[in-house]
Design an enzyme around this catalytic site. Structure first.
Site, PDB file in Angstrom:
ATOM      1  CD  GLN A  88      -3.080  -0.903   0.097  1.00 50.63           C
ATOM      2  OE1 GLN A  88      -3.189   0.163  -0.522  1.00 50.63           O
ATOM      3  NE2 GLN A  88      -3.868  -1.930  -0.134  1.00 50.63           N
ATOM      4  CB  SER A 138       0.350  -6.632  -4.961  1.00 54.67           C
ATOM      5  OG  SER A 138      -0.727  -7.093  -5.733  1.00 54.67           O
ATOM      6  CB  THR A 161       6.112 -21.515 -16.749  1.00 55.16           C
ATOM      7  OG1 THR A 161       6.518 -22.862 -16.934  1.00 55.16           O
ATOM      8  CG2 THR A 161       6.362 -20.705 -18.001  1.00 55.16           C
ATOM      9  CB  CYS A 182      -8.198 -10.314   1.951  1.00 52.69           C
ATOM     10  SG  CYS A 182      -7.161  -9.677   0.671  1.00 52.69           S
TER      11      CYS A 182
HETATM   12  N1  PMP Z   1      -0.572  -6.789   1.685  1.00 52.44           N
HETATM   13  C1  PMP Z   1      -1.363  -5.718   1.712  1.00 52.44           C
HETATM   14  C2  PMP Z   1      -1.043  -4.591   2.643  1.00 52.44           C
HETATM   15  C3  PMP Z   1      -2.476  -5.645   0.874  1.00 52.44           C
HETATM   16  O1  PMP Z   1      -3.268  -4.567   0.905  1.00 52.44           O
HETATM   17  C4  PMP Z   1      -2.742  -6.713  -0.009  1.00 52.44           C
HETATM   18  C5  PMP Z   1      -3.931  -6.683  -0.950  1.00 52.44           C
HETATM   19  N2  PMP Z   1      -5.188  -6.802  -0.289  1.00 52.44           N
HETATM   20  C6  PMP Z   1      -1.882  -7.828   0.005  1.00 52.44           C
HETATM   21  C7  PMP Z   1      -0.801  -7.821   0.858  1.00 52.44           C
HETATM   22  C8  PMP Z   1      -2.104  -9.031  -0.883  1.00 52.44           C
HETATM   23  O2  PMP Z   1      -1.832  -8.733  -2.213  1.00 52.44           O
HETATM   24  P1  PMP Z   1      -2.375  -9.654  -3.413  1.00 52.44           P
HETATM   25  O3  PMP Z   1      -3.788  -9.231  -3.642  1.00 52.44           O
HETATM   26  O4  PMP Z   1      -1.466  -9.340  -4.554  1.00 52.44           O
HETATM   27  O5  PMP Z   1      -2.249 -11.068  -2.983  1.00 52.44           O
END
Ligand code: PMP
Length: 382
Positions: free
Chosen positions: A179, A199, A237, A323
């Protein structure tokens, strides 16, 4: 409909999409193959690796490509704990980390590692001194996020990393940078970080692509067994089109970082000031946080109800992190900040992107006023 959930994911940049589509169609070789198709794909992959490395000021050979930050965080934490268990089995983090860090720590705990959860203050900030005070002779890893995905609070990663390097150089320091990159200056090597996760989809790149910076000399036990891709740290891969897309998105995000921060800070401050004037809403973020995240609570109202009311008014926001937002539990992050259950259950996050304008924010503010007016009669009954 106006989208204010950029911290969950961003609309991919059109140039990035175009580049990925071209590569997917024209350069489908396996980068490990030794014929011409493979060599072309490998060339593209090497260029992507150099681009990603340059955007965070590290060397190309220090980049391990992954499927996203969830994988990067798992690899950093479990890979380091398993590799260095002969040094000790004590690891340190906070209760406000992203689920992919938090759950990796819980899994290691189940496997016999000892965890210290360092507390945060009422803004969600951890102090460097508290991290240093929790070190033990058998500590192998400290993992901390740069910017919290729910509240936008900025952790003192440079101060902590540099103190660790000076006072306890054998302890590995992992930073979840997801972030922070593109919003704040992000140069993990200058902070003394050994491991740093990113990410692509949070910076207008594709979903399913990420990276882990692994400082030269640091070794990790791979979590995926198979071929020798990614220096043996991550078999499989490589997804060449997505990784080229990520490199492009990283370059753009890095180039635009100062401008992004300048523009979104103005909008963020304005939204924060509005929230403070609406009776019933409680602001949980502060103006010294990341420029793109505003977190507030509507105590006495289920966050879900508030979210759907705002959606009917044309505004998309988020409850907790994407999430965890389908979970019925109150936010672990807000509870760790000492908020009560009503506050932690009524949390909402607004997150901004480079496309937002003053007009979009005016619509958002109008919807916030209207949402509270509509829900006020229901407040006590929730
Ligand atoms: N860490 C943080 C602080 C995030 O905000 C997120 C995304 N929700 C992730 C890790 C996980 O990233 P990704 O969606 O690429 O698995």
């Amino acid at each position: 409909m106006k989208y204010f959930d950029y911290a969950a994911t961003t609309p991919p940049d059109s140039d990035v999409v175009r580049t990925m589509a071209e590569i997917m169609e024209a350069h489908y070789g396996n980068p490990s193959s030794i014929h011409g198709y493979g060599e072309r794909a490998d060339q593209l992959l090497r260029r992507a690796r150099s681009g990603c490395a340059a955007a965070i000021g590290v060397k190309p050979e220090e980049i391990v490509f992954t499927s996203g930050a969830t994988e990067s965080n798992n690899l950093a934490i479990k890979g380091a704990a398993l590799r260095y268990q002969s040094r000790g089995k004590h690891i340190i983090s906070t209760a406000t980390e992203h689920a992919s860090v938090y759950e990796s720590f819980l899994q290691l705990q189940q496997w016999g590692w000892e965890v210290t959860w360092v507390p945060v203050d009422s803004d969600g900030r951890v102090s460097a001194q508290q991290i240093m005070d929790s070190l033990r002779p058998d500590t192998v890893l400290v993992s901390l996020m740069h910017v919290n995905n729910e509240t936008g609070v900025i952790q003192p990663v440079a101060e902590i990393g540099n103190r660790l390097k000076r006072e306890a150089p054998r302890i590995l320091f992992h930073v979840d940078g997801v972030q922070g990159f593109g919003k704040l200056e992000a140069k993990p090597a200058s902070w003394g970080a050994d491991l740093y996760s990113l990410s692509a989809h949070k910076i207008r790149g594709p979903k399913g692509a990420g990276l882990l910076y692994v400082r030269n000399g640091v070794e990790l036990t791979p979590l995926l067994s198979g071929g020798s891709q990614e220096q043996g740290m991550r078999a499989g891969t490589e997804n060449v089109p997505l990784l080229v897309g990520m490199a492009k998105a990283m370059r753009l995000a890095e180039e635009r970082q100062l401008d992004f921060a300048r523009r979104t800070t103005v909008l963020r401050d304005r939204i924060m000031e509005t929230i403070e004037t609406i009776p019933g809403l409680v602001l949980n973020s502060r103006k010294d946080g990341a420029p793109h995240i505003i977190h507030f609570s509507y105590p006495g109202m289920k966050a879900e109800v508030a979210l759907h009311t705002l959606e009917q008014l044309g505004i998309t926001v988020s409850t907790q992190s994407a999430c965890s937002s389908r979970s019925a539990e109150p936010s672990r992050v807000l509870l760790a900040m000492g908020r009560d259950a009503a506050n932690a259950a009524g949390g909402l996050r607004i997150s901004l992107g480079d496309e937002h304008t003053e007009e979009d924010v005016a619509l958002l503010e109008q919807a916030l006023h209207q949402m509270v007016a509509q829900l006020r009669p229901l407040e006590r009954r929730m």
